[in-house]
Design an enzyme around this catalytic site. Structure first.
Site, short mmCIF file in Angstrom:
data_model
loop_
_atom_site.label_atom_id
_atom_site.label_comp_id
_atom_site.label_asym_id
_atom_site.label_seq_id
_atom_site.Cartn_x
_atom_site.Cartn_y
_atom_site.Cartn_z
N GLY B 518 0.78 -1.23 0.00
CA GLY B 518 0.00 0.00 0.00
C GLY B 518 0.82 1.28 0.00
O GLY B 518 0.58 2.18 -0.81
N GLU B 698 4.44 -5.58 6.82
CA GLU B 698 4.40 -7.01 7.14
C GLU B 698 5.78 -7.56 7.47
O GLU B 698 5.90 -8.56 8.15
CB GLU B 698 3.76 -7.77 5.97
CG GLU B 698 2.30 -7.32 5.80
CD GLU B 698 1.52 -8.10 4.78
OE1 GLU B 698 2.13 -8.70 3.88
OE2 GLU B 698 0.28 -8.10 4.86
#
Lengths: 316, 738
Positions: B518, B698
């Site tokens: 993103g 992540e």
């Protein structure tokens, strides 16, 4: 949540009478457990009798040299009381090991004694649970039972009493004072207050219908070193896998009670004589006849090692 | 804008705003309660009624009948929609389980009715009055039991990890058989719940045949397309709006029952309806990270050069479901001439398994990085050195394919230095501090870097304010801020001259929030739109855009300086989309890190407490070190949860996750998390994007749990190969403490 009616009586015996005369009525104090259970329709009282306005919120010395703790003394206040911290440190520590600051601000002494089990099947209304719905069966016996009782359970129920405070009170041989609808009062020793599930797991305590807790009395101080050791999967805000409340004297004698292992705080006085011989001697005796499941058998070893930790802490 | 050659010098490189540790521009709204989340969108449409979702009380079977007659007469009830009166609805583009309709139950707490009432309490109370006549069937709920029947499977997490059923390089079996030192172990990871703070929630309102859904969703374009498909109406008739998301972790990548049932409930009640999933439904109605059983085999020369490496994983899912792609990182993380990775999938009748923060790599590294620790010990080599020795700068499956930029070794070495790794006691169980056995552990972090097409619209007004609109979401990550930083840098204005509007399907389609793509992708889209805006401004002012300098709210060319707003007479709006070419295929793009953890293990009770954590990350340019650090420490915290406590407890007889609330499903609390250090290597990756950035959201979780497990081994000398490392799994192996 089912609709319910609500009243605020003006005296303890009136409160007791109100619950006794109304079908499916319950007392409410802090509500930190009852309201959750009502939202999930695990508890479905038709009438609530709010005892918060009854006073019962002081801690006073008794003529016997102990303390009388009002039923509505909040957990935070009880844990912080200078006399409790000095003479009944195990109780203060047990309280502070439970819940969170916000919950302790709201939760009461009597309500804490009456909190219900945290068995996952009790909490899921689609599942069989004899405690929630008598006669429906026990899903925990062959289900997820890692948290549940290893001793004192039955074919009908292996739920635990989830609290910490009661374990310390059992250790201290506290008495629960009550009043009933007729205004008569009695004292129930902590040893007899919580019951084992047997074939009536829906009944947690020996209180009679409508009987209201007014106070918990603590006998005169025991001296010694006080330890409350609570073992859990995370550092805070979790129910005990096993807990140990202990008071140990300089000569190695003392008392020990266990939480997280049974339907009631677990204390076997006959085993305490072995405290000078070490933890294993005590737990071998205290847990004789235990019937753990495959998932919670570890609690027997854990009880022994937690008592060992408590003894170690007391000696340190 | 097409991005198909490595980025050269561009205005972002000025780093006046980008790269600075900037406070969140939406922080004041969040801290004052004025950033409304989906369930709090009270002002968007009047007369909102409340919907309550009833979940199935069996795990598998049919529904013969549902009696709603009493519920329909309950106080406040406006409408009830049941699954029996609704034909099974289409699934969203990414759903495995059906969300609603029909008489079949695929999993526990599948939505079977929505009750709409004037108040939430009335809707909930009425839901208890519905009686359901089930015809239960026997299901398969036990991964360990079904693993034998698991079939090889291809799989793609949709988030940059994946693989074919079996992938090979060289001759693994032959090389493993001949290896001087070999290692072979089996491990298990648990089912995990996203357990985000904000539950899945939606307010739905119909206007004629058009519906607006104010919801909480990470991927607006997916939600838009999926809701049109599920409701059977054109996309043009669906609007999705999700400006604030209170955590998602992959659980809100796909539309769930809240959105579908808010829409159906609103239609049935003829009023706007809001629906939030209750906490128990989040465990069993939505998705979870599936449990795995993994086997790792490593063969090496005595000096620690890996010659053979194999990683196989078995997971379970509903029919049509994907495997957990836990072997993905093993294809890329270490060198070795002979390789095997394979995935198998067993059919299970548990709720749907799907993406959760770093799907694939998170559970894969939980295992691979313990195996590396075990192998290092077997070889008698320091675990940091063993990893360094087996670094690769190329894709081992396609050696002419280089990594765009890879500094795993830099992360390991700097981390070891800062953490004091040299003081580690190599002999396990030998360091004691009071009641604690103390140990340290290390693990590599690895997560692929995905780039996704992403669009934005930028508008300049006469006051020189730049407004950015994109359907990108901020799921707590800091998107608002990095997008504002990007626009401010590009247009040469201060942050307070930038307005960012997100999460509306009427805005240009963006990359969305998933797979840690993103930040890099969406800011690249804003970059592209701003390049276009700079050209438009220059053209209006009659200057050559190549000569124009945008700074201090001015456009300068030579000696001439004009306030930016002057170029915006009557408003100036442009739109563009960044599209990525072949660079992500020509090069392997990944992010790297190293985690160092110190734990204490109680000598009596075997309770594990983390004492110290350090992450060193190499992830390209860090757009905002402050919000990036928040992402990484959040990932580290989640990794501690996965290592020590997080487990959806499967009732293998009744087929559901029994601990379905936050009292039963434990995640770390503040007291569990010690001081956390994060270091970002100062680097750029021009092959990744014009921002020269990569993902970090992540990376932070990848490898953490293994570092914890390795530290526990170092503290105790006990290997626990089944997560989470709860004390019941190794108390009986603890040394005598008396």
């Amino acid at each position: 949540m089912k609709s319910f009616t609500y009243e605020r009586p003006s005296s303890p015996s009136e409160a007791a009478a109100a619950v006794a005369r109304t079908p499916n009525a319950k007392f409410i104090a802090g509500g930190t457990n009852l309201l959750d259970l009502m939202k999930l329709q695990i508890e479905t009282p038709a009438h609530l009798v709010d005892v918060n306005g009854l006073g019962l919120d002081t801690i006073e010395p008794t003529p016997e040299g102990g303390l009388r703790v009002g039923a509505l003394v909040r957990n935070t206040d009880l844990a912080a009381d200078a006399r409790v911290r000095k003479d009944y440190a195990v109780l203060s520590r047990a309280l502070l090991a439970g819940a969170s600051g916000q919950l302790r601000n709201k939760a009461t002494t009597a309500g804490n004694l009456l909190q219900r089990t945290r068995c996952p099947y009790f909490y899921d209304t689609a599942q069989a649970c004899n405690k929630r719905q008598p006669g429906s069966g026990c899903s925990a016996l062959d289900g997820v039972s890692r948290q549940l009782a290893v001793i004192g359970g039955s074919e009908a129920c292996i739920a635990t009493h989830p609290g910490d405070m009661a374990v310390a009170m059992r250790l201290l041989d506290a008495n629960v004072e009550t009043v009933d609808a007729k205004g008569s009062s009695r004292k129930i020793p902590m040893a007899e207050f919580h019951r084992l599930p047997g074939d009536r797991p829906e009944i947690d305590t020996t209180l009679k219908a409508g009987e209201l807790i007014t106070a918990v009395t603590l006998p005169k101080p025991l001296g010694g070193t006080h330890v409350y050791r609570k073992v859990r999967d995370r550092a805070s805000y979790a129910y005990a896998l096993v807990s140990v409340a202990a008071v140990l004297q300089p000569d190695g004698t003392g008392r020990a009670a266990f939480g997280g292992v049974s339907h009631k705080p677990w204390r076997v006085e006959a085993a305490e004589g072995d405290l000078p011989r070490g933890a294993k001697a005590v737990t071998d005796k205290a847990f004789a006849g235990a019937k753990p499941t495959h998932q919670n058998a570890y609690k027997l070893k854990l009880a022994e090692r937690t008592l060992m930790a408590a003894i170690h802490e007391a000696r340190a | 804008m097409k991005f198909d050659t490595p980025a050269g010098q561009n205005p972002i490189d000025r780093l006046k705003v980008v790269g600075q540790p900037t406070d969140r521009i939406d922080g004041k709204y969040k801290t004052t309660g004025t950033a409304p989340y989906a369930y709090e969108r009270h002002d968007v449409t009047p007369s909102q009624a409340y919907g309550y979702v009833l979940g199935a009380g069996i795990a598998k079977g049919g529904i013969r009948g549902m009696d709603t007659s009493i519920a329909r007469t309950a106080p406040g009830v406006l409408a009830i929609v049941t699954t029996l009166e609704t034909p099974r609805m289409e699934r969203g583009t990414m759903n495995t389980a059906y969300l609603f309709g029909g008489d079949q139950v695929q999993h526990y707490h599948q939505a079977i009715a929505v009750v709409v009432a004037e108040t939430f309490e009335q809707a909930r109370a009425a839901s208890f009055l519905i009686t359901v006549d089930y015809t239960p069937e026997t299901g398969k709920f036990d991964l360990a039991a079904e693993a034998k029947s698991a079939k090889p499977v291809k799989g793609d997490s949709g988030e940059g990890s994946g693989g074919n059923g079996e992938e090979r390089v060289g001759d693994f079996e032959g090389a493993f058989a001949k290896a001087q030192v070999t290692f072979d172990e089996i491990y298990a990871t648990a089912d995990e719940s996203h357990a985000m703070m904000e539950p899945h929630a939606t307010v739905a309102a119909w206007e004629g045949d058009k519906v607006t859904l104010w919801t909480s969703n990470q991927m607006i374009t997916w939600a838009h397309e999926s809701m049109a498909k599920i409701l059977g109406i054109p996309k043009a008739n669906v609007r999705i709006d999700s400006p604030y998301v209170g955590g998602g972790f992959g659980g809100k990548l796909f539309v769930r029952a809240d959105a579908v049932l808010a829409a159906l409930g609103a239609k049935a009640a003829g009023r706007p309806v809001k629906v939030a999933l209750t906490r128990p439904l989040i465990a069993n109605n939505t998705t979870h990270r599936p449990a795995t059983i993994q086997r790792v085999r490593i063969g090496a020369t005595k000096d620690g050069t890996i010659t053979a490496i194999a990683h196989e994983s078995t997971s379970g899912n509903l029919p049509d479901g994907d495997p957990e792609t836990a072997v993905s990182q093993t294809k890329l993380l270490y060198a070795g001439a002979n390789r095997l990775t394979a995935m198998k999938l067993a059919l299970l009748d548990l709720p749907e398994g799907n993406a959760m923060r770093a799907p694939g790599e998170a559970p894969g590294l939980m295992v691979l990085e313990v195996a590396m620790d075990e192998m290092a010990e077997k070889l008698g080599i320091d675990p940091v050195e063993f990893r360094v020795r087996n670094d690769t700068q190329v894709d081992p499956h396609a050696p002419d394919r280089r990594f765009s930029h890879r500094d795993l070794v830099g992360c390991l070495k700097l981390g070891a230095d800062r953490f004091g790794w040299a003081k580690r006691n190599a002999k396990p169980g030998s360091l004691r501090d009071g009641q604690w056995l103390v140990g340290v552990g290390v693990a590599s972090a690895f997560r692929n870097n995905m780039v996704m097409k992403s669009g934005a619209r930028v508008r300049l007004d006469e006051q020189g304010t730049v407004t950015v609109e994109t359907d990108m979401t901020d799921i707590g990550t800091g998107t608002y801020t990095i997008i504002a930083q990007t626009a401010a840098e590009m247009m040469g204005v201060p942050l307070d001259k930038v307005v960012v509007r997100l999460g509306d399907s009427d805005f240009p389609a963006s990359a969305g929030s998933g797979g840690q793509w993103g930040a890099n992708s969406s800011t690249s889209g804003v970059y592209a739109a701003c390049v276009k805006l700079r050209e438009a401004v220059a053209q209006r002012l009659g200057i050559n855009s190549a000569d124009a300098v945008f700074e201090d709210g001015q456009v300068r060319s030579g000696n001439r300086g004009v306030p930016l707003g002057e170029a915006a007479q009557g408003g100036l709006t442009v739109e563009d989309t960044i599209e990525f070419g072949e660079l992500s295929k020509t090069y392997q793009q990944s992010t790297f890190g190293a985690h160092f953890v110190e734990v204490g293990v109680d000598v009596h009770t075997a309770e594990i407490r983390v004492r110290r954590m350090l992450a060193v990350c190499a992830a390209g340019r860090i757009l905002n070190p402050k919000s990036a650090r928040s992402q990484v420490i959040g990932g580290m915290t989640m990794g501690v949860g996965a290592a020590l406590m997080e487990e959806l407890a499967v009732d293998t007889k009744r087929g559901f996750f029994a601990n379905h609330d936050l009292a039963g499903y434990e995640v770390p609390v503040h007291a569990d998390i010690p001081h956390q250090d994060v270091i970002f290597l100062d680097e750029v990756d021009p092959i990744s994007s014009p921002m020269k950035a990569k993902g970090v959201g992540e990376l932070g979780i990848c490898g953490v749990s293994a570092a914890v497990a390795n530290a526990v081994y170092n503290a105790t000398g006990i290997r626990v190969r089944e997560y989470p490392l709860t004390l019941d799994k190794f108390l009986d192996r603890m040394p005598d403490a008396a």
